[in-house]
Design an enzyme around this catalytic site. Structure first.
Site, PDB file in Angstrom:
ATOM      1  N   ASP A 228       0.862  -1.180   0.000  1.00 31.13           N
ATOM      2  CA  ASP A 228       0.000   0.000   0.000  1.00 31.13           C
ATOM      3  C   ASP A 228       0.897   1.229   0.000  1.00 31.13           C
ATOM      4  O   ASP A 228       2.093   1.153   0.261  1.00 31.13           O
ATOM      5  CB  ASP A 228      -0.958  -0.036   1.201  1.00 31.13           C
ATOM      6  CG  ASP A 228      -2.157   0.895   1.000  1.00 31.13           C
ATOM      7  OD1 ASP A 228      -2.203   1.603  -0.037  1.00 31.13           O
ATOM      8  OD2 ASP A 228      -3.040   0.921   1.882  1.00 31.13           O
TER       9      ASP A 228
ATOM     10  N   ASP B  23      -3.369   7.215  -3.687  1.00 33.08           N
ATOM     11  CA  ASP B  23      -4.685   7.824  -3.893  1.00 33.08           C
ATOM     12  C   ASP B  23      -4.960   8.841  -2.793  1.00 33.08           C
ATOM     13  O   ASP B  23      -4.242   8.896  -1.795  1.00 33.08           O
ATOM     14  CB  ASP B  23      -5.767   6.731  -3.891  1.00 33.08           C
ATOM     15  CG  ASP B  23      -5.660   5.802  -2.690  1.00 33.08           C
ATOM     16  OD1 ASP B  23      -4.516   5.474  -2.296  1.00 33.08           O
ATOM     17  OD2 ASP B  23      -6.698   5.403  -2.132  1.00 33.08           O
TER      18      ASP B  23
ATOM     19  N   CYS C  50      -8.857 -25.354  18.645  1.00 34.20           N
ATOM     20  CA  CYS C  50      -7.950 -25.266  17.499  1.00 34.20           C
ATOM     21  C   CYS C  50      -6.541 -25.647  17.960  1.00 34.20           C
ATOM     22  O   CYS C  50      -6.298 -25.852  19.145  1.00 34.20           O
ATOM     23  CB  CYS C  50      -7.990 -23.862  16.917  1.00 34.20           C
ATOM     24  SG  CYS C  50      -7.145 -22.648  17.925  1.00 34.20           S
TER      25      CYS C  50
ATOM     26  N   CYS D 257      -5.233 -23.378  20.662  1.00 36.16           N
ATOM     27  CA  CYS D 257      -5.841 -23.591  21.980  1.00 36.16           C
ATOM     28  C   CYS D 257      -5.397 -24.916  22.601  1.00 36.16           C
ATOM     29  O   CYS D 257      -5.370 -25.049  23.827  1.00 36.16           O
ATOM     30  CB  CYS D 257      -7.364 -23.523  21.888  1.00 36.16           C
ATOM     31  SG  CYS D 257      -7.951 -21.861  21.541  1.00 36.16           S
TER      32      CYS D 257
HETATM   33  N1  GUN Z   1      -6.187   1.437   3.396  1.00 37.72           N
HETATM   34  C1  GUN Z   1      -7.398   1.613   3.945  1.00 37.72           C
HETATM   35  N2  GUN Z   1      -8.147   2.440   3.169  1.00 37.72           N
HETATM   36  C2  GUN Z   1      -7.376   2.788   2.125  1.00 37.72           C
HETATM   37  C3  GUN Z   1      -7.601   3.624   0.980  1.00 37.72           C
HETATM   38  O1  GUN Z   1      -8.671   4.199   0.779  1.00 37.72           O
HETATM   39  N3  GUN Z   1      -6.562   3.738   0.091  1.00 37.72           N
HETATM   40  C4  GUN Z   1      -5.370   3.084   0.284  1.00 37.72           C
HETATM   41  N4  GUN Z   1      -4.411   3.215  -0.618  1.00 37.72           N
HETATM   42  N5  GUN Z   1      -5.158   2.304   1.359  1.00 37.72           N
HETATM   43  C5  GUN Z   1      -6.147   2.168   2.263  1.00 37.72           C
HETATM   44 ZN    ZN Z   2      -8.622 -21.695  19.367  1.00 33.05          ZN
END
Ligand code: GUN
Ligand code: ZN
Length: 656
Positions: free
Chosen positions: A92, A127, A277, A280
């Site tokens: 990201d 963005d 699980c 656990c």
């Molecule tokens: N992570 C959570 N929301 C967003 C978003 O709107 N844009 C980007 N690039 N990362 C995010």
């Molecule tokens: Zn568990």
């Protein structure tokens, strides 16, 4: 070109495969958010893969970039080296930090170049995060910036690029943003929704997804930024979300919260052994609650991720089983806000109907709201069209369509006037001849148990008929054969319209199942023309398709196969998406279509996997599974069903 292939589907949701330089991602997939600083990451990402089967992750290129020691490692060893993961890594861009802190110090070109340099498998443009409250003019200006960056990013980026969809709460902007993302992105990432998820504003989330949905190309996977709570996975998948990233597993662990598909629980309140699980088994949750904070957080994060991975697997299984609506409805127990979100989703049937399958194996009512599923909406629409030209029906109590009942129900009165009958079902009154049709046929709801359809003695039925008709009743005649002829006509009318039914029906005879009385096959003399599925749908045999080919208008039910694929399809091979020239837009997944060559000659028939508007747009994968072809039917166990897609380098049809 995005290498994305659809393998199975349930409505908008699909089982898919997205190719990346570090291997494919099987979708729908959960991408855990990994902190780029390994000392701040509670569970090592290779552990996710090894123990939870989570094959891909997402991390922040922005945090890496702005932290010099991390940046140095990423620049020399790549992002995979930095976080210690050898599978696909999405990165990201820092837009989220802009939402959290108000600004970021990096420029859009620089952060994208950086993602390229550190070997990100899926890079994200920077963005502009648009808040749900942002007014239209500001949201529009922000979207403008996002789009400029997307255009520049596309030109600069060689590998896979995620283009976020912004626009805040404004439907027109969401739609425009989705359209541009579809043009520029390999992954279409719906953004700006974290506040909605955090504040349980699922109605608004549904509205924004509904606004974006029609403009999102089916050819690329859709990512939903920040939907990391497992209670939302089925809801998101319903809208065709293919990828979800989760930091919730960590964030909730930090606050001592246990994530469950049914909601969130405080760890210290879990005193019973509710989970067995493998984590656990090693240390029960009750003891985890008493650990020192760091260790507690680490174990709880792992547990949260395990629950999330399991829920995502359940979503995939539900897609394969055709039960995703059921799962989504069951998950609304987590919170009334989620129930409201699903209610809002049902208010947009137009979003769901184009990919809503012809039928599913079952229809199980979760609660009365199940009666608002798109399958029911479609059924009611078709029922209105079917019933309009016919005389009003008389009503009977519920019966099965067994010959021992049908023989007592006259189709004409003594004066030779046509009689029609309907039954009350959980979906309202339905003409008796259509009672096996999906979804009313397999419908299983509480009425079935509160007010079970009785196995009635024929005597009682006769009395009911007599009461409905009075003197006009002709109760001496055996009506079984007329019913079969009538029902054949009705099924063909339901599928193909009255004119085609009139042309097709003469000479057809039907065979009923001895056990259920259900119409099973329709033949002309000795030749089977239609096989009636348990969903009540008459699927044509190749001979039946030849008759339809003569009778239907030229485009109807047709899929035109590109000349290059004709020899393969004529031999019974699968029809791949990129060889579809044209498809009747009225077809839906699961219907049997007539496959014709470019000059209109019928070469095969098959069931749609993709909806018509998706065909040709997906560069890879199956569009239609061929069920019979010119010379002979393909047996089910024939392994040529698992066709290899012909190699790259074949021309893509030019007229798409
Ligand atoms: N992570 C959570 N929301 C967003 C978003 O709107 N844009 C980007 N690039 N990362 C995010
Ligand atoms: Zn568990």
């Amino acid at each position: 070109m995005t290498e994305f292939e659809v393998l199975e589907r349930d409505g908008l949701a699909r089982i898919g495969r997205l190719g990346t330089p570090h291997g494919p991602i099987e979708t729908p997939a959960l991408l855990p958010v990994v902190h780029p600083d390994p000392t701040r990451q509670p569970v090592a990402p290779e552990e996710f893969r090894r123990r939870l089967g989570l094959g891909a992750v997402i991390t922040s290129s922005y945090i890496t970039w702005r932290t010099p020691p991390l940046r140095a490692v990423a620049e020399s060893q790549g992002i995979h080296g930095l976080i210690g993961f050898s599978g696909p890594v999405m990165t990201d861009s820092g837009a989220f930090q802009q939402h959290a802190y108000g600004s970021v110090e990096v420029g859009p070109e620089e952060i994208l170049e950086f993602q390229e340099a550190i070997g990100s498998d899926i890079a994200t443009i920077l963005d502009v995060f648009t808040e749900p409250e942002t007014p239209h003019d500001l949201a529009e200006a922000a979207l403008h910036t996002t789009l400029e960056r997307a255009v520049a990013g596309r030109a600069a980026r060689k590998g896979l690029l995620a283009v976020p969809v912004q626009g805040g709460q404004h439907a027109d902007l969401r739609a425009a943003s989705a359209r541009e993302a579809s043009r520029l992105g390999d992954v279409l990432a719906v953004g700006g929704v974290v506040p909605l998820l955090e504040q349980y504003r699922f109605v608004e989330l549904a509205r924004q997804l509904a606004a974006a949905r029609p403009e999102l190309t089916p050819a690329a996977p859709v990512h939903l930024f920040g939907a990391g709570h497992p209670m939302t996975f089925a809801f998101a998948a319903l809208f065709g979300v293919d990828l979800i990233d989760s930091s919730a597993y960590q964030k909730f662990a930090r606050r001592g919260r246990l994530l469950l598909p049914e909601g969130t629980v405080a760890l210290e309140e879990v005193t019973e052994a509710t989970c067995h699980c493998f984590l656990c088994a090693d240390m029960p949750l009750r003891l985890v609650a008493r650990l020192p904070p760091d260790e507690r957080e680490r174990r709880l994060a792992f547990h949260n991720l395990l629950t999330s991975a399991e829920e995502m697997a359940l979503v995939r299984q539900a897609i394969r089983d055709g039960t995703l609506w059921e799962l989504a409805e069951r998950r609304t127990v987590a919170h009334p806000s989620l129930r409201a979100g699903l209610e809002e989703a049902r208010r947009h049937p137009e979003i769901f109907l184009p990919t809503e399958p012809e039928s599913r194996r079952a229809f199980r009512e979760v609660d009365p709201s199940s009666r608002g599923r798109p399958a029911v909406v479609r059924f009611q629409h078709r029922l209105e069209a079917y019933s309009a030209p016919h005389p009003p029906a008389r009503r009977l109590g519920r019966i099965g369509l067994r010959p021992e009942y049908l023989r007592h129900i006259p189709l004409e009165d003594r004066a030779g006037r046509e009689l029609r009958w309907e039954m009350v079902t959980p979906l309202g009154p339905v003409p008796i001849e259509l009672i096996d049709q999906y979804p009313v046929g397999p419908y299983l709801g509480v009425d079935e148990f509160l007010d079970p359809p009785r196995h009635r003695p024929p005597r009682a039925l006769q009395e009911e008929v007599a009461a409905a008709l009075g003197d006009a009743a002709d109760l001496d005649r055996d009506w079984t054969e007329p019913w079969t002829r009538f029902q054949i006509h009705a099924l063909l009318e339901w599928q193909y319209g009255a004119a085609i039914a009139i042309a097709l029906a003469p000479g057809l005879r039907g065979e009923r199942s001895r056990r259920t009385g259900r119409l099973r096959s329709i033949s002309l003399g000795p030749t089977p023309m239609f096989v009636v599925g348990t969903d009540g749908v008459p699927h044509p045999t190749f001979r039946g398709a030849e008759r339809l080919h003569e009778l239907l208008s030229p485009e109807e039910r047709r899929i035109v196969v590109h000349a290059d694929a004709v020899p393969f399809v004529r031999a019974g091979r699968t029809l791949f998406s990129r060889f579809v020239v044209r498809a009747d837009p009225r077809l839906v997944p699961g219907t049997t279509a007539l496959l014709v060559d470019p000059s209109g000659v019928l070469i095969a028939i098959g069931r749609l996997l993709l909806a018509p508007h998706e065909m040709g747009r997906l560069a890879r994968g199956v569009a239609v599974r061929v069920t019979a072809h010119r010379s002979r039917p393909i047996p089910d166990d024939d392994d040529r069903g698992e066709d290899e897609e012909p190699g790259e380098g074949r021309p893509v049809p030019g007229d798409l």
